[in-house]
Design an enzyme around this catalytic site. Sequence first.
Site, PDB file in Angstrom:
ATOM      1  N   GLU A 183       0.772  -1.213   0.074  1.00  0.00           N
ATOM      2  CA  GLU A 183       0.003  -0.203   0.154  1.00  0.00           C
ATOM      3  C   GLU A 183       0.676   1.236   0.021  1.00  0.00           C
ATOM      4  OE1 GLU A 183      -2.812  -0.559   3.357  1.00  0.00           O
ATOM      5  OE2 GLU A 183      -3.633  -2.079   2.397  1.00  0.00           O
ATOM      6  N   GLU A 210      -5.793 -10.980  -1.432  1.00  0.00           N
ATOM      7  CA  GLU A 210      -6.559 -11.005  -0.122  1.00  0.00           C
ATOM      8  C   GLU A 210      -8.192 -10.967  -0.620  1.00  0.00           C
ATOM      9  OE1 GLU A 210      -5.287  -7.367   2.152  1.00  0.00           O
ATOM     10  OE2 GLU A 210      -3.382  -7.835   1.665  1.00  0.00           O
TER      11      GLU A 210
HETATM   12  C1  XIL Z   1      -6.013  -6.913   8.304  1.00  0.00           C
HETATM   13  C2  XIL Z   1      -6.558  -8.090   9.194  1.00  0.00           C
HETATM   14  O1  XIL Z   1      -7.213  -9.081   8.532  1.00  0.00           O
HETATM   15  C3  XIL Z   1      -7.170  -7.704  10.495  1.00  0.00           C
HETATM   16  O2  XIL Z   1      -7.236  -8.984  11.395  1.00  0.00           O
HETATM   17  C4  XIL Z   1      -6.304  -6.350  11.164  1.00  0.00           C
HETATM   18  O3  XIL Z   1      -6.804  -6.275  12.207  1.00  0.00           O
HETATM   19  C5  XIL Z   1      -6.015  -5.499  10.145  1.00  0.00           C
HETATM   20  O4  XIL Z   1      -5.436  -6.109   9.027  1.00  0.00           O
HETATM   21  N1  XIL Z   1      -5.007  -5.109   3.727  1.00  0.00           N
HETATM   22  C6  XIL Z   1      -3.918  -5.717   4.221  1.00  0.00           C
HETATM   23  C7  XIL Z   1      -4.007  -6.759   5.144  1.00  0.00           C
HETATM   24  O5  XIL Z   1      -2.842  -5.865   3.566  1.00  0.00           O
HETATM   25  O6  XIL Z   1      -2.897  -6.799   6.275  1.00  0.00           O
HETATM   26  C8  XIL Z   1      -5.181  -6.190   6.241  1.00  0.00           C
HETATM   27  O7  XIL Z   1      -5.283  -7.238   7.162  1.00  0.00           O
HETATM   28  C9  XIL Z   1      -6.604  -6.099   5.308  1.00  0.00           C
HETATM   29  C10 XIL Z   1      -6.333  -5.045   4.209  1.00  0.00           C
END
Ligand code: XIL
Length: 403
Positions: free
Chosen positions: A178, A283
């Site tokens: 990001e 994701e």
């Molecule tokens: C999220 C996790 O799923 C949660 O448990 C945590 O509280 C916050 O982060 N983008 C990403 C991930 O790259 O690392 C994030 O994961 C979701 C958004």
Amino acid sequence: MLRSALRSFKKNAQHGGCVRRSYCVAPCGAALAFLAVSFAQGQTAPTLKDAYRGLFRIGTAVNAAQFEERDGRGDAIIEAQFNTISPENALKWQSVHPRPDSYNFDLSDRYVAFGERYKMFIVGHCLVWHSQVPQWVFRDVEGKTLTREALLERMHDHIRTVVGRYKGRIGGWDVVNEALSEDGTMRPSPWYKIIGDDYILKAFQFAHEADPSAELYYNDYSLENVAKRKGAVALIRKLKAAGATITGAGLQGHVRIDRPDAQTEAETIEAFAALGIRVNISELDVDVLPRTIRTDSADVSETATGTAQSNPYTSGLTEEMQQRLAKRYAELFGVFVQHHRVMGRVTFWGVTDGDSWLNNFPTRGRTNYPLLFDRDGKPKPAFAAVLEEAKTALRLSWRGAGN
Ligand code: XIL
């Protein structure tokens, strides 16, 4: 011929489907032949990883209860359905490197051991990010902002230590997560403000140095938005021109029930593939709930207060929404299958709906339904829809063969 294809498919399957560190991006004739045989016999491909073997890997993010094998229901699904895992939180800076002089690998060691036990392709997420990183990282002992050199040294130490520890075991790393704002310019994170825009290049160099054969990815959300996509394409082009090793782009894929559309998803995959790198959906989940903020962002800091209207399915998803979700997943996997030659994996961000971060993002305490398995671990209609889409690979190869 089919029999020998089947034999070679089985052999391939015993090795996890693909040689580690290489992509199973077919056209793998053996896998397609296997699918043809099972579909012709009226069998449904039983699991996601088998249905997609030869096309791309299928993965999930795992939480601590899962990789410590304390979640019987979730673990059974993980072992049966997936051939690659990502750590939901266990490898983030705040987890492995909570204080300046101490690393804590308790969780991450167990995560990697779990992946090895089940012969998964193991992903590392993530090395450099502006979230879930302690604030001391950017300050000296007196609390003053670090110099560029000092922060680079700190980043180097972190990457060398973490990547080095799992050298040859973690197959691919989200090196930078990001780094871009919605308009495609550099996000003004402490990394950028202190080091400058070459912090990304440095991070890739440090990671490559620590494990020269690990795959290295740039990972971000909303890359389907044209401005951000252009920024990411330019960034990766620049990294490559500077000689960085970059294997792929991770499109996070935190999508909504109705957007981005298939055409936009396809154009996004093609834009990154045109750079000569792999594309991973890193994701994936589909938010079915209305948001009280206008943004589609997956920025973990963009939280919002809910209203009665923003949590409509507390006692279960309506049949109509179940079907919409299934269609949405079919649409997405239709695009992925069409682009399977450039894709390495599709990873879901969680196993069952109950595990999903979207129950608490962007609004805490909602009941969301973004994944393929419900809160009881049962496959939803969306699961069948995703399995079904694997068959389009057969149709594509049939047409490709001049039929
Ligand atoms: C999220 C996790 O799923 C949660 O448990 C945590 O509280 C916050 O982060 N983008 C990403 C991930 O790259 O690392 C994030 O994961 C979701 C958004």
